[in-house]
Design a protein around this motif. Structure first.
Motif, mmCIF file in Angstrom:
data_model
loop_
_atom_site.group_PDB
_atom_site.id
_atom_site.type_symbol
_atom_site.label_atom_id
_atom_site.label_comp_id
_atom_site.label_asym_id
_atom_site.label_seq_id
_atom_site.Cartn_x
_atom_site.Cartn_y
_atom_site.Cartn_z
ATOM 1 N N TRP A 23 -62.076 -7.963 -111.823
ATOM 2 C CA TRP A 23 -62.324 -9.340 -111.147
ATOM 3 C C TRP A 23 -61.533 -10.502 -112.051
ATOM 4 O O TRP A 23 -61.135 -11.450 -111.407
ATOM 5 N N TRP A 27 -59.005 -13.240 -110.845
ATOM 6 C CA TRP A 27 -59.175 -14.836 -110.841
ATOM 7 C C TRP A 27 -58.172 -15.462 -111.856
ATOM 8 O O TRP A 27 -57.392 -16.286 -111.460
ATOM 9 N N LEU A 230 -69.191 -13.079 -110.639
ATOM 10 C CA LEU A 230 -68.291 -14.221 -110.834
ATOM 11 C C LEU A 230 -69.143 -15.231 -111.730
ATOM 12 O O LEU A 230 -68.462 -16.334 -112.330
ATOM 13 N N ILE A 348 -63.975 -15.549 -104.670
ATOM 14 C CA ILE A 348 -63.491 -16.370 -105.638
ATOM 15 C C ILE A 348 -63.520 -17.947 -105.206
ATOM 16 O O ILE A 348 -63.971 -18.773 -105.698
ATOM 17 N N TYR A 351 -67.182 -19.079 -104.429
ATOM 18 C CA TYR A 351 -67.611 -19.430 -105.601
ATOM 19 C C TYR A 351 -67.151 -20.679 -106.336
ATOM 20 O O TYR A 351 -68.142 -21.529 -106.717
#
Length: 368
Positions: A23, A27, A230, A348, A351
């Motif tokens: 993850w 990002w 996240l 992503i 968020y």
């Protein structure tokens, strides 16, 4: 959220084939970073790395943090602007089966990176990821602050406490006037799409639901600070960005220190409450499989995030219900055939937008 702190920058990530590592790399790539990963080969349950196609989208190096020479060689070749250390043996129950390996990975692996950073001879900001379980947990119910005593009953927790002590010792002993700035990060219980680890309640729940059998629950009354993956990753990235700009926060407190990244108090829920919330989003049943002879695991754990809010401007974004809903949504969509990269990218983006609306960690440039 982070301005242009990572755009065009070289970033070295250990443990990039794991759940959180995959993850984080996804990002970082979205932020425009040049990402170098150093990790053991992905295990069968570490499917997210493969599903995201990260092997072909970043520098992917197979290596073991227990090998000091390999860590130093990788770091010095990458010459990163940022380093994120996530490589670990991350499971409490597995640490009972392999205690020496757990210490070797979690303690010596950390020391090997610290030693490699000592000889890097360039500016670099590093974030060492440990755990909320590093505290000496007497299960009083109070929220742990970064200044609380470290400890841990099981090999995993105690190994992470040792890693924290080593980080503090090396900072004081060797990095006083260094070009290297580093901090440690302690996160709560992380959930999110793409985690297939054994002996974790959320992956266990999804496997059971996909197979249409009751969800097995070992510790229904244990309380944990549940947060979406996240949330801490955003904290790690914000901490790295802040370290690159300054060494002190409000009131002159040093950013080169330890930080908790946990959810709001309302997300401190029992395992039973977590499973029941999962079942609201994906109907099914659960079964109590607690055992009096099971290895010890802490029953009560809370984190205080006041320091991160005060010095970094960080705050959690998604509440408990949103966290579970986003997680189950990822798995259900993936089960229906959606691509992991599309699902991760969409979450992503969602968020980041929600964080910007709340002002969590945003720089003035990012807000504009």
């Amino acid at each position: 959220m982070f301005g242009d702190a990572y755009r065009g920058r070289r970033v070295w990530v250990s443990g990039h084939t794991g759940f959180k590592g995959a993850w984080l790399c996804e990002w970082l790539l979205a932020l425009g970073a040049d990402v170098n990963g150093f990790s053991l080969p992905p295990e069968p349950h570490q499917r997210l790395f493969t599903q995201l196609g990260l092997e072909h989208r970043m520098q992917h190096e197979i290596g073991d943090v227990r090998d000091a020479a390999a860590v130093a060689r990788s770091l010095h070749t990458a010459r990163p602007d940022f380093a994120f250390h996530l490589a670990a043996q991350p499971l409490v129950r597995a640490s009972y089966a392999t205690p020496v390996e757990t210490y070797d990975t979690n303690v010596m692996g950390t020391l090997h990176l610290l030693e490699a950073l000592r000889t890097l001879e360039r500016h670099c900001c590093a974030v060492f990821v440990t755990t909320d379980k590093c505290y000496d947990n007497q299960e009083t119910g109070r929220s742990f602050e970064e200044s609380d005593s470290l400890g841990g009953s099981d090999p995993y927790s105690s190994s992470k406490a040792c890693a924290e002590i080593a980080i503090q010792s090396w900072r004081r002993s060797f990095f006083g006037a260094s070009m290297i700035r580093f901090a440690s990060a302690r996160a709560g219980n992380v959930i999110g799409g793409g985690d297939w680890s054994p002996d974790r309640i959320l992956p266990d729940s999804i496997r059971a639901l996909q197979e249409r059998r009751p969800v097995p629950v070992r510790n229904p009354s244990s309380v944990r600070p549940w947060e979406h993956v996240l949330e801490p990753l955003g904290g790690y990235l914000l901490l790295g960005a802040k370290l690159a700009r300054q060494t002190e926060g409000a009131g002159g407190e040093s950013l080169c220190s330890a930080f908790n990244f946990g959810p709001e108090p309302e997300a401190n829920r029992t395992v039973r409450q977590l499973v029941e919330e999962v079942l609201r989003n994906w109907p099914g049943e659960w079964a109590d499989q607690s055992s009096a002879t099971a290895p010890h695991e802490a029953k009560l754990l809370h984190l205080s995030t006041g320091k991160a809010q005060r010095l970094l401007g960080w705050q959690p974004v998604w509440n408990f219900a949103d966290t579970v809903a986003r997680t189950v949504e990822w798995y259900r969509d993936a089960h229906a055939g959606a691509e992991a990269r599309e699902l991760c990218g969409a979450q992503i983006d969602r968020y980041a937008k929600d964080a910007m609306n709340r002002g969590s960690g945003c720089t003035k440039e990012a807000k504009r």
